[in-house]
Design a protein around this motif. Sequence first.
Motif, PDB file in Angstrom:
ATOM      1  N   UNK A  21      24.707  33.693 127.770  1.00 53.45           N
ATOM      2  CA  UNK A  21      24.812  32.517 128.383  1.00 53.45           C
ATOM      3  C   UNK A  21      25.613  32.516 129.516  1.00 53.45           C
ATOM      4  N   UNK A  22      24.992  32.384 131.153  1.00 51.41           N
ATOM      5  CA  UNK A  22      25.982  32.543 132.027  1.00 51.41           C
ATOM      6  C   UNK A  22      25.084  31.290 132.741  1.00 51.41           C
TER       7      UNK A  22
ATOM      8  N   UNK B  99      30.781  31.595 131.723  1.00 48.71           N
ATOM      9  CA  UNK B  99      30.708  31.590 130.247  1.00 48.71           C
ATOM     10  C   UNK B  99      31.039  31.161 129.506  1.00 48.71           C
ATOM     11  N   UNK B 100      31.335  31.493 127.879  1.00 49.92           N
ATOM     12  CA  UNK B 100      31.410  30.593 126.764  1.00 49.92           C
ATOM     13  C   UNK B 100      33.503  30.624 127.387  1.00 49.92           C
ATOM     14  N   UNK B 101      33.628  32.099 127.737  1.00 50.79           N
ATOM     15  CA  UNK B 101      35.129  32.323 128.123  1.00 50.79           C
ATOM     16  C   UNK B 101      35.925  31.772 129.003  1.00 50.79           C
ATOM     17  N   UNK B 102      34.428  31.208 130.152  1.00 54.43           N
ATOM     18  CA  UNK B 102      35.287  30.728 130.815  1.00 54.43           C
ATOM     19  C   UNK B 102      35.308  30.778 132.702  1.00 54.43           C
ATOM     20  N   UNK B 103      35.930  31.276 133.403  1.00 53.48           N
ATOM     21  CA  UNK B 103      34.966  30.713 134.888  1.00 53.48           C
ATOM     22  C   UNK B 103      34.624  32.963 134.970  1.00 53.48           C
ATOM     23  N   UNK B 104      34.076  33.520 135.770  1.00 46.85           N
ATOM     24  CA  UNK B 104      34.316  34.515 135.916  1.00 46.85           C
ATOM     25  C   UNK B 104      34.489  35.365 137.930  1.00 46.85           C
ATOM     26  N   UNK B 105      35.051  35.942 137.643  1.00 50.07           N
ATOM     27  CA  UNK B 105      36.235  36.775 138.802  1.00 50.07           C
ATOM     28  C   UNK B 105      35.885  38.086 139.048  1.00 50.07           C
ATOM     29  N   UNK B 106      36.250  38.160 140.369  1.00 50.22           N
ATOM     30  CA  UNK B 106      36.123  39.799 141.297  1.00 50.22           C
ATOM     31  C   UNK B 106      37.694  40.270 141.412  1.00 50.22           C
ATOM     32  N   UNK B 107      37.847  41.042 140.488  1.00 47.86           N
ATOM     33  CA  UNK B 107      39.301  41.121 141.210  1.00 47.86           C
ATOM     34  C   UNK B 107      39.829  41.785 142.469  1.00 47.86           C
ATOM     35  N   UNK B 108      40.798  41.644 143.429  1.00 44.25           N
ATOM     36  CA  UNK B 108      40.795  41.735 144.609  1.00 44.25           C
ATOM     37  C   UNK B 108      41.430  43.350 144.937  1.00 44.25           C
ATOM     38  N   UNK B 109      41.332  44.044 143.734  1.00 43.63           N
ATOM     39  CA  UNK B 109      41.907  45.072 144.116  1.00 43.63           C
ATOM     40  C   UNK B 109      41.290  45.629 142.974  1.00 43.63           C
ATOM     41  N   UNK B 110      40.651  45.723 142.434  1.00 46.41           N
ATOM     42  CA  UNK B 110      40.230  46.901 141.398  1.00 46.41           C
ATOM     43  C   UNK B 110      37.848  46.443 142.007  1.00 46.41           C
ATOM     44  N   UNK B 111      38.067  45.547 142.079  1.00 46.43           N
ATOM     45  CA  UNK B 111      37.001  44.933 142.231  1.00 46.43           C
ATOM     46  C   UNK B 111      36.068  44.754 140.700  1.00 46.43           C
ATOM     47  N   UNK B 112      36.793  44.871 139.727  1.00 47.28           N
ATOM     48  CA  UNK B 112      36.197  44.411 138.133  1.00 47.28           C
ATOM     49  C   UNK B 112      36.093  43.375 138.315  1.00 47.28           C
ATOM     50  N   UNK B 113      34.492  43.064 137.468  1.00 43.73           N
ATOM     51  CA  UNK B 113      34.178  41.370 136.950  1.00 43.73           C
ATOM     52  C   UNK B 113      35.200  41.761 135.526  1.00 43.73           C
ATOM     53  N   UNK B 114      35.043  40.421 135.593  1.00 44.02           N
ATOM     54  CA  UNK B 114      35.764  39.618 134.244  1.00 44.02           C
ATOM     55  C   UNK B 114      35.703  38.180 134.357  1.00 44.02           C
ATOM     56  N   UNK B 115      35.911  37.535 132.846  1.00 45.76           N
ATOM     57  CA  UNK B 115      35.536  36.282 132.304  1.00 45.76           C
ATOM     58  C   UNK B 115      36.110  35.935 131.617  1.00 45.76           C
ATOM     59  N   UNK B 116      37.216  34.637 131.971  1.00 43.71           N
ATOM     60  CA  UNK B 116      38.398  34.676 130.975  1.00 43.71           C
ATOM     61  C   UNK B 116      38.872  33.347 130.933  1.00 43.71           C
TER      62      UNK B 116
ATOM     63  N   UNK C 178      23.429  29.228 122.125  1.00 45.54           N
ATOM     64  CA  UNK C 178      23.289  29.066 122.861  1.00 45.54           C
ATOM     65  C   UNK C 178      21.605  30.452 123.025  1.00 45.54           C
ATOM     66  N   UNK C 179      21.866  31.280 123.233  1.00 52.05           N
ATOM     67  CA  UNK C 179      20.666  32.331 123.431  1.00 52.05           C
ATOM     68  C   UNK C 179      19.495  31.977 122.668  1.00 52.05           C
ATOM     69  N   UNK C 180      19.356  31.930 121.462  1.00 50.00           N
ATOM     70  CA  UNK C 180      18.610  31.344 120.823  1.00 50.00           C
ATOM     71  C   UNK C 180      17.329  29.900 121.248  1.00 50.00           C
ATOM     72  N   UNK C 181      18.342  28.848 122.303  1.00 54.83           N
ATOM     73  CA  UNK C 181      17.591  28.143 122.387  1.00 54.83           C
ATOM     74  C   UNK C 181      16.983  28.528 123.633  1.00 54.83           C
ATOM     75  N   UNK C 182      17.832  29.174 123.984  1.00 57.74           N
ATOM     76  CA  UNK C 182      16.598  29.766 124.471  1.00 57.74           C
ATOM     77  C   UNK C 182      15.548  30.696 125.505  1.00 57.74           C
ATOM     78  N   UNK C 183      15.874  32.007 124.230  1.00 53.18           N
ATOM     79  CA  UNK C 183      14.606  33.080 124.531  1.00 53.18           C
ATOM     80  C   UNK C 183      13.667  32.392 122.781  1.00 53.18           C
TER      81      UNK C 183
END
Length: 399
Positions: A311-312, A325-342, A111-116
């Motif tokens: 690729x997002x 992403x290919x892992x799934x949707x992304x969210x910010x943890x309401x407690x720690x503020x950490x970003x993750x996608x799963x 996917x990255x190669x298809x873009x760049x």
Amino acid sequence: MFNLVILLQSLASAGLRDAFSCPLSIPLSCSNSTPVADSCCFEYPNGAILQTQFWDYSPATGPDDLFTLHGLWPDTCSGGYNQYCNPSWEISGSDSVSSVLTSFGETDLLTTMQRVWKNLGGDDESLWLHEYNKHGTCMNTLSPSCYSSYTQYENAKDFFKIAVATYNKLPTYEWLKAAGITPSTTQTYTKLQIEAALTKNYGHSVYISCDSSNALNEVWYFYHVQGSIMNQNFVSIDSLNTSGCSASGIKFLPKTSSASTKTTGTTTTKTTTGATTTGTASSSTGFVTLTGNSGCLISNGKWYTTGTCATFTLEAAGSGYRLKTSKGYCSVDTSSGALSCASTITTTTATIFGYDTSSKAISLSGNTAWSAASTASGSAQVLVYAGNSYSVDFQLQFS
């Protein structure tokens, strides 16, 4: 003098044929005066590695704020080159680069190669095939015999991974932009200005090329490599070629049309100083980078500097946008503020972000500040947090 021949013979006798078994004491390529054949730990005779990038403005090819990837070339130490060195390694017949990468599960890389990694006028696949068959087959440390358990085309897959990873560390457009050198139909620049802007960031002189209209169209970066190319222990060196542009009057022409995206809505975001910026955002795909820092976000949402950028997808959702992403949707943890996608994050639990097309900044609740506890380097994957609570501050930019 370092006796490379004896060292490599001892490695072979010990059965150490894997790239990651190469000792740290291996010298840099092009630093040994004794010819070395059939080595898995020393690039020879093609020990000068070039990462080359295109600026194709007519027809416009690739994103309008990105030099696209041309190739990764193993040149001789004096600046010449060999080509199509090992026909038996070539991707041929009904096989394609896409099918090879898919067979190894490298869908993010593809996917990255298809873009760049774009071919002027289309047919990216033919450019990829040409680059590997012509240049990749001349990298002796990618020989099938250098793998402890080789699968057909595994070396081709590694070539593409290394080429993209190296390209990701060389944001030519951003380096030029930081020096005030941006695409224009009226402004021109001197060769010294362009070379100085790139050298400042790269640390060594680079090669630039212009077309018959004296418009910038290519940049080359030169390296030596320590050990196998699979270890990616590249050391920057000065250009082995003299730049081909005129001393002055160099054009940096804008791409006449950017990659098509569908405009779907309007977003208002607020900068960290409180200024409000409004722009029309797009549902499209791209990378997420960190201002003032190398690397990018990978598919799990973490900051990484060695490897392929994920690729997002920026997906319109009411008054804002979801990131995916290919892992799934992304969210910010309401407690720690950490970003993750799963994969466990759904459309209902995904965070709604703001996005401003002018600054390309991703925001959360109007705040474009993001931070990390440390700077990503090497193989470390670093968590990214919303806000500026941690020591390393930056903005996240989608483009």
